[in-house]
Scaffold this active site. Sequence first.
Site, PDB file in Angstrom:
ATOM      1  N   TYR A 159      35.007  34.025  34.200  1.00 14.23           N
ATOM      2  CA  TYR A 159      35.915  35.182  34.181  1.00 14.23           C
ATOM      3  C   TYR A 159      35.604  36.093  32.978  1.00 14.23           C
ATOM      4  O   TYR A 159      35.486  37.313  33.110  1.00 14.23           O
ATOM      5  CB  TYR A 159      37.350  34.662  34.137  1.00 14.23           C
ATOM      6  CG  TYR A 159      38.400  35.737  34.220  1.00 14.23           C
ATOM      7  CD1 TYR A 159      38.731  36.321  35.445  1.00 14.23           C
ATOM      8  CD2 TYR A 159      39.077  36.175  33.084  1.00 14.23           C
ATOM      9  CE1 TYR A 159      39.705  37.311  35.524  1.00 14.23           C
ATOM     10  CE2 TYR A 159      40.048  37.157  33.156  1.00 14.23           C
ATOM     11  CZ  TYR A 159      40.362  37.718  34.383  1.00 14.23           C
ATOM     12  OH  TYR A 159      41.320  38.700  34.462  1.00 14.23           O
ATOM     13  N   LYS A 163      34.280  40.038  32.939  1.00  9.24           N
ATOM     14  CA  LYS A 163      35.029  41.141  32.315  1.00  9.24           C
ATOM     15  C   LYS A 163      34.226  41.781  31.161  1.00  9.24           C
ATOM     16  O   LYS A 163      34.371  42.977  30.900  1.00  9.24           O
ATOM     17  CB  LYS A 163      36.393  40.652  31.830  1.00  9.24           C
ATOM     18  CG  LYS A 163      37.312  40.212  32.979  1.00  9.24           C
ATOM     19  CD  LYS A 163      37.594  41.328  33.968  1.00  9.24           C
ATOM     20  CE  LYS A 163      38.585  40.927  35.041  1.00  9.24           C
ATOM     21  NZ  LYS A 163      38.872  42.015  36.000  1.00  9.24           N
TER      22      LYS A 163
HETATM   23  P1  NAP Z   1      46.524  39.166  41.729  1.00  8.25           P
HETATM   24  O1  NAP Z   1      47.995  39.236  41.632  1.00  8.25           O
HETATM   25  O2  NAP Z   1      45.873  37.851  42.003  1.00  8.25           O
HETATM   26  O3  NAP Z   1      46.037  40.223  42.841  1.00  8.25           O
HETATM   27  C1  NAP Z   1      44.664  40.315  43.115  1.00  8.25           C
HETATM   28  C2  NAP Z   1      44.434  41.451  44.072  1.00  8.25           C
HETATM   29  O4  NAP Z   1      43.016  41.567  44.300  1.00  8.25           O
HETATM   30  C3  NAP Z   1      45.072  41.236  45.436  1.00  8.25           C
HETATM   31  O5  NAP Z   1      45.532  42.490  45.910  1.00  8.25           O
HETATM   32  C4  NAP Z   1      43.908  40.758  46.298  1.00  8.25           C
HETATM   33  O6  NAP Z   1      44.039  41.079  47.699  1.00  8.25           O
HETATM   34  C5  NAP Z   1      42.772  41.564  45.696  1.00  8.25           C
HETATM   35  N1  NAP Z   1      41.444  41.001  45.968  1.00  8.25           N
HETATM   36  C6  NAP Z   1      40.952  39.794  45.610  1.00  8.25           C
HETATM   37  N2  NAP Z   1      39.681  39.662  46.032  1.00  8.25           N
HETATM   38  C7  NAP Z   1      39.361  40.821  46.666  1.00  8.25           C
HETATM   39  C8  NAP Z   1      38.208  41.294  47.324  1.00  8.25           C
HETATM   40  N3  NAP Z   1      37.090  40.558  47.415  1.00  8.25           N
HETATM   41  N4  NAP Z   1      38.244  42.543  47.875  1.00  8.25           N
HETATM   42  C9  NAP Z   1      39.370  43.305  47.811  1.00  8.25           C
HETATM   43  N5  NAP Z   1      40.486  42.898  47.194  1.00  8.25           N
HETATM   44  C10 NAP Z   1      40.487  41.671  46.629  1.00  8.25           C
HETATM   45  O7  NAP Z   1      45.825  39.726  40.384  1.00  8.25           O
HETATM   46  P2  NAP Z   1      46.420  40.554  39.143  1.00  8.25           P
HETATM   47  O8  NAP Z   1      46.929  39.598  38.144  1.00  8.25           O
HETATM   48  O9  NAP Z   1      47.273  41.661  39.624  1.00  8.25           O
HETATM   49  O10 NAP Z   1      45.066  41.148  38.535  1.00  8.25           O
HETATM   50  C11 NAP Z   1      44.591  42.446  38.847  1.00  8.25           C
HETATM   51  C12 NAP Z   1      43.416  42.772  37.929  1.00  8.25           C
HETATM   52  O11 NAP Z   1      43.839  42.721  36.560  1.00  8.25           O
HETATM   53  C13 NAP Z   1      42.255  41.794  38.052  1.00  8.25           C
HETATM   54  O12 NAP Z   1      41.027  42.480  37.930  1.00  8.25           O
HETATM   55  C14 NAP Z   1      42.465  40.861  36.875  1.00  8.25           C
HETATM   56  O13 NAP Z   1      41.265  40.251  36.465  1.00  8.25           O
HETATM   57  C15 NAP Z   1      43.003  41.817  35.839  1.00  8.25           C
HETATM   58  N6  NAP Z   1      43.797  41.148  34.778  1.00  8.25           N
HETATM   59  C16 NAP Z   1      44.985  40.510  35.064  1.00  8.25           C
HETATM   60  C17 NAP Z   1      45.684  39.891  34.031  1.00  8.25           C
HETATM   61  C18 NAP Z   1      47.005  39.212  34.238  1.00  8.25           C
HETATM   62  O14 NAP Z   1      47.537  38.649  33.266  1.00  8.25           O
HETATM   63  N7  NAP Z   1      47.579  39.232  35.434  1.00  8.25           N
HETATM   64  C19 NAP Z   1      45.162  39.910  32.730  1.00  8.25           C
HETATM   65  C20 NAP Z   1      43.963  40.535  32.499  1.00  8.25           C
HETATM   66  C21 NAP Z   1      43.283  41.163  33.523  1.00  8.25           C
HETATM   67  P3  NAP Z   1      44.870  40.115  48.723  1.00  8.25           P
HETATM   68  O15 NAP Z   1      46.316  40.301  48.368  1.00  8.25           O
HETATM   69  O16 NAP Z   1      44.556  40.646  50.072  1.00  8.25           O
HETATM   70  O17 NAP Z   1      44.367  38.737  48.475  1.00  8.25           O
END
Ligand code: NAP
Length: 248
Positions: A159, A163
């Site tokens: 991961y 990033k």
């Molecule tokens: P999440 O709740 O797991 O949601 C992930 C989203 O990505 C879902 O809409 C999923 O679609 C979609 N997705 C996954 N694989 C895909 C693919 N191959 N093609 C198209 N869509 C895809 O994640 P999140 O926490 O909101 O994270 C969003 C972003 O922020 C990510 O890039 C993550 O690395 C980054 N981030 C998050 C955090 C945190 O604390 N949450 C911290 C740092 C960075 P489906 O619903 O259809 O599965």
Amino acid sequence: MEKTMKDRVALVTGGSRGIGRACCLELARRGATVVVNYSTQRAQADAVVAEIEKLGGRGIAHQGDVATVKEMSDLATKIEKELDGLDYLVNNAGVIRDQLLLELEEEDWDEVLRVNLKGIYACTRAMLPIMMGRSSGAASIVNLSSIASSVGSKGHVNYAASKGGVDAFTKALAIELAPKRIRVNAVAPGYIETEMAREVMKDIDPRQRIPLRRFGATSEIANVVAFLLSDAASYVTGEIVRVTGGIQ
Ligand code: NAP
């Protein structure tokens, strides 16, 4: 709120849940038409579209794997045809497969790099031609990075590497696209309450680990994403903006 993004078109990848969903809603609130991309969760993407419509906006759900070039180029064709181009791209879709390196399987390395990094290449590559032709002014891209690219932590090598790649991609593309007046920035969240982060956060006491003493909300990331996309950030490009509650 004044609808400063009226008549603009936005694509949010992974818009069906979590941070992506919050970005869709914030951009719709500001007046943009929003394409809600998702991978598997059709019902959740439809629910986001319904929420956008409740706000008086327009949303379109579209299934597509961000890392498959053909699927992203089909999406670009659809956006061009139905919405006449694209102003804002939020490369948000991401996955996590944490494991200590000695137990990390090749497929978990590959899938995280595929979605998180190749996905940004494939989607941006497909969307750029339809972003360049817009007459409404400068277009803008925001990529979702993570605190993991700058702070080491156990079980995170795939991961974190993905990033780190997002940060480097962002800076390089910002230089490449500056002459075209397309700005490219990244937002690097800390610990934000979503499904993805649930597993990671269960071992963390925010009062000890985070200077602001709490986890972040998805809207707190969406606000920064929307600012960076907007004309209010017209002199900001090539930046990685950390939104971490004070974690250095
Ligand atoms: P999440 O709740 O797991 O949601 C992930 C989203 O990505 C879902 O809409 C999923 O679609 C979609 N997705 C996954 N694989 C895909 C693919 N191959 N093609 C198209 N869509 C895809 O994640 P999140 O926490 O909101 O994270 C969003 C972003 O922020 C990510 O890039 C993550 O690395 C980054 N981030 C998050 C955090 C945190 O604390 N949450 C911290 C740092 C960075 P489906 O619903 O259809 O599965």
